[in-house]
Design a protein around this motif. Structure first.
Motif, PDB file in Angstrom:
ATOM      1  N   LEU A 182       0.744  -1.470  -0.134  1.00  0.00           N
ATOM      2  CA  LEU A 182       0.366   0.189  -0.096  1.00  0.00           C
ATOM      3  C   LEU A 182       1.137   1.431  -0.365  1.00  0.00           C
ATOM      4  O   LEU A 182       0.368   2.138  -1.069  1.00  0.00           O
ATOM      5  N   THR A 183       1.791   0.807   0.645  1.00  0.00           N
ATOM      6  CA  THR A 183       2.714   2.392   0.922  1.00  0.00           C
ATOM      7  C   THR A 183       3.341   2.707  -0.325  1.00  0.00           C
ATOM      8  O   THR A 183       3.341   3.938  -0.786  1.00  0.00           O
ATOM      9  N   GLY A 184       4.044   1.467  -1.265  1.00  0.00           N
ATOM     10  CA  GLY A 184       4.367   1.428  -2.320  1.00  0.00           C
ATOM     11  C   GLY A 184       3.091   2.127  -3.765  1.00  0.00           C
ATOM     12  O   GLY A 184       4.120   3.590  -4.596  1.00  0.00           O
ATOM     13  N   GLU A 185       2.243   1.593  -3.798  1.00  0.00           N
ATOM     14  CA  GLU A 185       0.957   1.714  -4.785  1.00  0.00           C
ATOM     15  C   GLU A 185       0.736   3.300  -4.144  1.00  0.00           C
ATOM     16  O   GLU A 185       0.565   4.029  -5.095  1.00  0.00           O
ATOM     17  N   LEU A 186       0.482   4.241  -2.694  1.00  0.00           N
ATOM     18  CA  LEU A 186      -0.153   5.187  -2.883  1.00  0.00           C
ATOM     19  C   LEU A 186       1.139   6.242  -2.376  1.00  0.00           C
ATOM     20  O   LEU A 186       0.133   7.770  -1.875  1.00  0.00           O
ATOM     21  N   GLN A 187       1.662   6.301  -1.829  1.00  0.00           N
ATOM     22  CA  GLN A 187       3.123   7.027  -1.713  1.00  0.00           C
ATOM     23  C   GLN A 187       2.910   8.441  -2.406  1.00  0.00           C
ATOM     24  O   GLN A 187       3.463   7.679  -3.733  1.00  0.00           O
ATOM     25  N   ASN A 188       2.817   9.203  -2.158  1.00  0.00           N
ATOM     26  CA  ASN A 188       2.868  10.788  -2.900  1.00  0.00           C
ATOM     27  C   ASN A 188       2.154  10.875  -3.543  1.00  0.00           C
ATOM     28  O   ASN A 188       1.442  11.572  -4.755  1.00  0.00           O
ATOM     29  N   HIS A 189       0.782   9.935  -3.477  1.00  0.00           N
ATOM     30  CA  HIS A 189      -0.585  10.650  -4.026  1.00  0.00           C
ATOM     31  C   HIS A 189      -1.175  11.078  -3.418  1.00  0.00           C
ATOM     32  O   HIS A 189      -1.086  10.845  -1.791  1.00  0.00           O
ATOM     33  N   THR A 190      -2.215  12.157  -3.554  1.00  0.00           N
ATOM     34  CA  THR A 190      -2.909  12.669  -2.609  1.00  0.00           C
ATOM     35  C   THR A 190      -4.590  11.929  -2.698  1.00  0.00           C
ATOM     36  O   THR A 190      -4.463  10.827  -2.964  1.00  0.00           O
ATOM     37  N   LEU A 191      -4.651  12.239  -1.912  1.00  0.00           N
ATOM     38  CA  LEU A 191      -5.969  10.986  -1.013  1.00  0.00           C
ATOM     39  C   LEU A 191      -7.023  11.151  -1.904  1.00  0.00           C
ATOM     40  O   LEU A 191      -7.750  10.753  -1.622  1.00  0.00           O
ATOM     41  N   SER A 192      -7.395  12.547  -2.899  1.00  0.00           N
ATOM     42  CA  SER A 192      -8.451  12.224  -3.426  1.00  0.00           C
ATOM     43  C   SER A 192      -8.015  11.609  -4.895  1.00  0.00           C
ATOM     44  O   SER A 192      -9.043  11.227  -5.390  1.00  0.00           O
ATOM     45  N   GLU A 193      -6.759  10.668  -5.149  1.00  0.00           N
ATOM     46  CA  GLU A 193      -6.594   9.932  -6.211  1.00  0.00           C
ATOM     47  C   GLU A 193      -7.110   8.609  -5.611  1.00  0.00           C
ATOM     48  O   GLU A 193      -6.559   7.795  -6.177  1.00  0.00           O
ATOM     49  N   VAL A 194      -6.598   8.470  -4.299  1.00  0.00           N
ATOM     50  CA  VAL A 194      -7.199   7.076  -4.223  1.00  0.00           C
ATOM     51  C   VAL A 194      -7.626   6.288  -3.925  1.00  0.00           C
ATOM     52  O   VAL A 194      -7.930   4.924  -4.619  1.00  0.00           O
ATOM     53  N   ARG A 195      -9.169   6.433  -4.270  1.00  0.00           N
ATOM     54  CA  ARG A 195     -10.282   5.567  -5.166  1.00  0.00           C
ATOM     55  C   ARG A 195      -9.551   5.345  -6.070  1.00  0.00           C
ATOM     56  O   ARG A 195      -9.736   3.445  -6.343  1.00  0.00           O
ATOM     57  N   GLN A 196      -8.953   5.899  -7.395  1.00  0.00           N
ATOM     58  CA  GLN A 196      -8.953   4.995  -9.096  1.00  0.00           C
ATOM     59  C   GLN A 196      -7.155   4.092  -8.697  1.00  0.00           C
ATOM     60  O   GLN A 196      -7.833   3.152  -8.894  1.00  0.00           O
ATOM     61  N   ILE A 197      -6.907   4.600  -8.040  1.00  0.00           N
ATOM     62  CA  ILE A 197      -5.715   3.554  -7.170  1.00  0.00           C
ATOM     63  C   ILE A 197      -6.094   2.391  -6.781  1.00  0.00           C
ATOM     64  O   ILE A 197      -6.028   0.887  -6.891  1.00  0.00           O
ATOM     65  N   PHE A 198      -7.197   3.005  -5.950  1.00  0.00           N
ATOM     66  CA  PHE A 198      -8.207   1.360  -4.895  1.00  0.00           C
ATOM     67  C   PHE A 198      -8.750   0.075  -5.951  1.00  0.00           C
ATOM     68  O   PHE A 198      -8.513  -0.905  -5.853  1.00  0.00           O
ATOM     69  N   ALA A 199      -8.977   0.891  -7.053  1.00  0.00           N
ATOM     70  CA  ALA A 199      -9.778   0.666  -7.850  1.00  0.00           C
ATOM     71  C   ALA A 199      -8.989  -0.833  -8.732  1.00  0.00           C
ATOM     72  O   ALA A 199      -9.481  -1.551  -9.096  1.00  0.00           O
ATOM     73  N   GLN A 200      -7.956  -0.044  -8.574  1.00  0.00           N
ATOM     74  CA  GLN A 200      -7.177  -0.721  -9.631  1.00  0.00           C
ATOM     75  C   GLN A 200      -6.086  -2.486  -8.729  1.00  0.00           C
ATOM     76  O   GLN A 200      -6.800  -3.511  -9.142  1.00  0.00           O
ATOM     77  N   LEU A 201      -6.682  -2.462  -7.792  1.00  0.00           N
ATOM     78  CA  LEU A 201      -6.290  -2.595  -6.612  1.00  0.00           C
ATOM     79  C   LEU A 201      -7.154  -3.698  -6.431  1.00  0.00           C
ATOM     80  O   LEU A 201      -6.727  -4.861  -6.109  1.00  0.00           O
ATOM     81  N   PHE A 202      -8.171  -3.792  -6.397  1.00  0.00           N
ATOM     82  CA  PHE A 202      -9.109  -4.415  -6.500  1.00  0.00           C
ATOM     83  C   PHE A 202      -9.492  -5.478  -7.034  1.00  0.00           C
ATOM     84  O   PHE A 202      -9.420  -6.991  -6.878  1.00  0.00           O
ATOM     85  N   ARG A 203      -9.375  -5.380  -8.427  1.00  0.00           N
ATOM     86  CA  ARG A 203      -9.088  -5.887  -9.463  1.00  0.00           C
ATOM     87  C   ARG A 203      -7.339  -7.216  -9.260  1.00  0.00           C
ATOM     88  O   ARG A 203      -7.349  -7.864  -9.230  1.00  0.00           O
ATOM     89  N   ASP A 204      -6.512  -7.002  -8.721  1.00  0.00           N
ATOM     90  CA  ASP A 204      -5.122  -7.083  -8.983  1.00  0.00           C
ATOM     91  C   ASP A 204      -5.333  -8.046  -8.187  1.00  0.00           C
ATOM     92  O   ASP A 204      -4.235  -8.685  -7.533  1.00  0.00           O
ATOM     93  N   LEU A 205      -6.175  -7.848  -6.551  1.00  0.00           N
ATOM     94  CA  LEU A 205      -5.277  -8.455  -5.135  1.00  0.00           C
ATOM     95  C   LEU A 205      -6.653  -8.730  -4.425  1.00  0.00           C
ATOM     96  O   LEU A 205      -7.291  -8.596  -3.379  1.00  0.00           O
ATOM     97  N   SER A 206      -7.865  -9.491  -6.059  1.00  0.00           N
ATOM     98  CA  SER A 206      -9.099  -9.699  -5.350  1.00  0.00           C
ATOM     99  C   SER A 206      -9.282 -10.455  -4.793  1.00  0.00           C
ATOM    100  O   SER A 206      -9.906 -10.409  -3.690  1.00  0.00           O
TER     101      SER A 206
END
Length: 342
Positions: A182-206
């Motif tokens: 999570l640190t690697g994926e979310l680091q340096n991203h704004t909290l408003s960008e988190v939703r889009q990143i999690f959408a991809q994580l849900f697919r990759d780590l079902s």
């Protein structure tokens, strides 16, 4: 009828005197001021014109004049001359702020206290808005077989935490590896960008969908939504030191605004990112503050985040001093949140 140089000079002299004394100003008082050079009779005529133009008011028939909100607006827009903040005041601010805690919340409280003491008005500071900050680290710490503490650290040093449910079969080692991911994926991203990143994580780590869903939900609740404690108010009773608020009902109305923090928060958010904003009387947008002025300034949290600091005082506040103090305080807070020494 227009404002010529003489009217400007007399109006500025009246405002300067009233800011100091809170006593209606008469023509004789102005005539004695250095550099004015006009007789009391001439000044009376000019004061009558200024009253007709809406810049002065006469509270009692035999009293002198007091500036109107229109006069204060002209004063801060065209007549105010800013000097620099004294070296002594800068040193006092630096000394207090250098004793800050590493926690941003504590530093903001210290800054609000210093700001109120330096101006002798009520200070309000809005902490950096979470949605504009960037994530530095995410840590999931097991606290039982079915729960973990989620800790999120932002680039401003703000730490938020929440307890999340852990699905059966997730070991502490799993939580450590997921934290690193999570640190690697979310680091340096704004909290408003988190939703889009999690959408991809849900697919990759079902297979970890439930755990990731809990983390995302906690971030939504704790980080992205603004909370009432995001605003700090210091010195609310300092307003009662000024004769304008000796009336009990008026004092109660003003203090009630400080208790309803959400109203102030809404006003402070509308600064539009302006470096310095001055709202006089009804311009504040709050009925109870119609006899007050609100001066706000912004401070930076890195290249993306911003927060707001403000001063509330009588409309006859010492605008020059307030602007100088707030400008310097904004720089100090910005430097500290960027990790720079004073």
């Amino acid at each position: 009828m227009t404002l010529d140089d003489r009217k400007f000079m007399i109006l500025k002299a009246i405002i300067d005197d009233y800011i100091l004394t809170a006593v209606p100003v008469g023509s004789r008082t102005i005539s004695r001021k250095a550099g004015v050079g006009f007789s009391p009779a001439t000044i009376r005529n000019e004061m009558s014109d200024l009253e007709e133009l809406g810049y002065l008011a006469q509270p009692h028939t035999s009293a002198g004049r007091i500036p109107s909100n229109k006069a204060y607006r002209l004063y801060v827009d065209r007549l105010l001359q800013l000097g620099g903040l004294s070296a002594e005041m800068k040193q006092r601010i630096d000394q207090h702020m250098n004793q800050r805690s590493n926690q941003v919340e504590e530093m903001i409280r210290t800054a609000a206290s210093v700001l109120s003491d330096a101006t002798q008005y009520t200070s309000v500071i809005v902490a950096p808005q979470m949605h504009s900050l960037r994530i530095k680290r995410v840590q999931l710490v097991p606290i039982s077989d079915t729960a973990a503490l989620m800790v999120v650290v932002t680039n401003a040093g703000i730490v938020k935490d929440a307890v999340i449910r852990v699905p059966e079969g997730i070991t502490p080692e799993h939580l450590y590896r997921i934290s690193e991911m999570l640190t690697g994926e979310l680091q340096n991203h704004t909290l408003s960008e988190v939703r889009q990143i999690f959408a991809q994580l849900f697919r990759d780590l079902s297979k970890h969908r439930r755990l990731l869903g809990g983390v995302m939900s906690a971030m939504e609740d704790k980080l992205i939504e603004d909370a009432p404690e995001d605003i700090v108010i210091m010195g609310p009773t300092k307003m009662l030191n000024y004769p304008e608020y000796s009336d009990v009902e008026k004092a109660k109305n003003i203090l009630s605004v400080f208790e309803s923090r959400d109203r102030l928060l809404n006003v402070l958010k509308k600064t539009g990112g302006m470096e310095i904003s001055i709202r006089i009387g009804p311009e504040t947008g709050i009925e109870e503050l119609k006899d007050c002025s609100l001066v706000t300034a912004t401070y930076n949290v890195g290249p993306h985040g911003k927060g707001t600091l403000g001063i509330i005082g009588p409309t006859r506040m010492d605008y020059g001093r307030v602007i100088n103090v707030m400008g310097y305080m904004g720089q100090v807070i910005s430097n500290l949140l960027s990790g720079e020494e004073l």
